[in-house]
Design a protein around this motif. Structure first.
Motif, short mmCIF file in Angstrom:
data_model
loop_
_atom_site.label_atom_id
_atom_site.label_comp_id
_atom_site.label_asym_id
_atom_site.label_seq_id
_atom_site.Cartn_x
_atom_site.Cartn_y
_atom_site.Cartn_z
N UNK A 83 0.88 -1.30 -0.08
CA UNK A 83 0.01 -0.20 -0.20
C UNK A 83 0.80 1.20 -0.12
N UNK A 84 0.26 2.25 -0.04
CA UNK A 84 0.85 3.52 -0.27
C UNK A 84 1.77 4.17 0.84
N UNK A 113 -1.83 8.90 -1.05
CA UNK A 113 -1.34 7.98 0.01
C UNK A 113 -0.75 8.82 1.40
N UNK A 114 -0.99 10.02 1.48
CA UNK A 114 -0.63 10.71 2.59
C UNK A 114 0.94 10.71 3.00
N UNK A 115 1.66 10.44 1.84
CA UNK A 115 3.14 10.39 2.10
C UNK A 115 3.82 11.37 1.36
N UNK A 116 4.85 11.94 2.16
CA UNK A 116 5.27 13.35 1.42
C UNK A 116 6.65 13.12 0.66
N UNK A 141 11.87 1.30 -6.38
CA UNK A 141 11.13 0.47 -5.68
C UNK A 141 9.63 0.43 -6.09
N UNK A 142 9.38 1.84 -6.65
CA UNK A 142 8.10 2.08 -7.03
C UNK A 142 8.11 3.23 -8.16
N UNK A 162 5.12 -6.90 -12.95
CA UNK A 162 4.87 -5.76 -12.10
C UNK A 162 3.37 -5.86 -11.54
N UNK A 163 3.06 -4.80 -10.42
CA UNK A 163 2.03 -4.60 -9.90
C UNK A 163 1.39 -3.42 -9.51
N UNK A 164 0.29 -3.34 -9.88
CA UNK A 164 -0.26 -1.79 -9.51
C UNK A 164 -0.71 -1.94 -8.01
N UNK A 165 -0.35 -0.77 -7.16
CA UNK A 165 -0.86 -1.04 -5.85
C UNK A 165 -1.87 0.16 -5.95
N UNK A 166 -3.10 0.12 -4.90
CA UNK A 166 -4.41 0.97 -5.17
C UNK A 166 -4.17 2.12 -4.48
N UNK A 167 -4.73 3.20 -5.25
CA UNK A 167 -5.09 4.53 -4.50
C UNK A 167 -6.05 4.46 -3.58
#
Length: 260
Positions: A83-84, A113-116, A141-142, A162-167
């Motif tokens: 996840x994000x 993702x609330x990541x800076x 890594x992403x 590869x794999x998409x991670x969900x928003x």
């Protein structure tokens, strides 16, 4: 589009590959190019001289609403990033020097993702294609700002799955996303709907426009738009992106307004 227009109208249309809208918008504005596909955010910024543009390009005109672009974040299929929030402390693509809209979109994805940016190690790339290549090469890594169905995703996936991670799709996450990139909406996809969708995932969906120089004759604009609409099945046979190009939505009267 060029092949369909050339085959079915009196006009010969040639496609000229360019690295990003900051490069080809001035070409259309000056009349050296007549048509282009331009996402909604770039259309706004270019016309008003906003982010990524040195001036306002007032010779752009909206010819039709085109396809929607679905944008996600990919990791290697065997990555422990689920996840994000797992992006913290990881290497992610950023900067997007040749495509500043991708920089906005990547910032919007991080905000979702609330990541800076301070939480990650930024690896500079030029645009979305090089972002995917960086993941395939193991340099990140992403990869951010990755369109669903992009040819390079299929190419890299054949070598390294590869794999998409969900928003996130909650209202707070959508609000954070729109604060960075106002155009678009969250859209959900099922597993196997596209390459890299191993699980159900949410992506960011935003529209692309067909734009023209203001001096392109009305009759030519009409013929181009009508030909795209009339031959949408042929176009869908050429590229899956046209499955997201809906003729009934190409013209929207409420978007018409006088040019200031």
């Amino acid at each position: 589009i060029s092949s369909i227009i050339s085959k079915n109208t009196p006009y010969t249309m040639l496609a000229a590959p360019m690295s990003g809208p900051q490069i080809y918008v001035p070409q259309v504005d000056s009349g050296r190019a007549e048509f282009a596909l331009l996402n909604a955010a770039d259309a706004h910024e270019a016309f008003n001289g906003g982010l990524g543009y040195r001036q306002s390009y007032k010779n752009l005109r909206l010819a039709a609403i085109g396809f929607t672009n679905e944008l996600g974040v990919i990791v290697r299929a065997d990555s422990d990033i689920q996840s994000g929030k797992d992006l913290k402390g990881r290497r992610v693509t950023g900067v997007f020097s040749a495509h500043k809209t991708c920089e906005q979109l990547a910032s919007a994805q991080m905000a979702n993702f609330d990541v800076s940016w301070d939480d990650v190690t930024v690896v500079p790339v030029t645009h979305s294609r090089t972002a995917v290549q960086a993941l395939g090469d193991g340099r990140v890594d992403a990869a951010l700002c990755v369109p669903l169905g992009q040819a390079i995703v299929q190419e890299i996936n054949a070598q390294t799955p590869v794999r998409f991670i969900s928003l996130h799709n909650d209202q707070d996450a959508i609000k954070r996303t729109r604060a960075k990139f106002p155009a678009g909406e969250i859209r959900g996809y099922k597993a196997d709907d596209s390459v890299g969708l191993i699980n159900d995932a949410y992506v960011w969906s935003y529209p692309f426009y067909l734009v023209a120089n203001k001096d392109v004759p009305d009759e030519m604009v009409y013929r181009v738009v009508k030909t795209i609409s009339d031959h949408i099945k042929d176009l869908r046979g050429i590229s899956g992106v046209f499955n997201r190009w809906v003729p009934e939505k190409m013209i929207c009267p409420s978007m018409r307004r006088p040019v200031q």
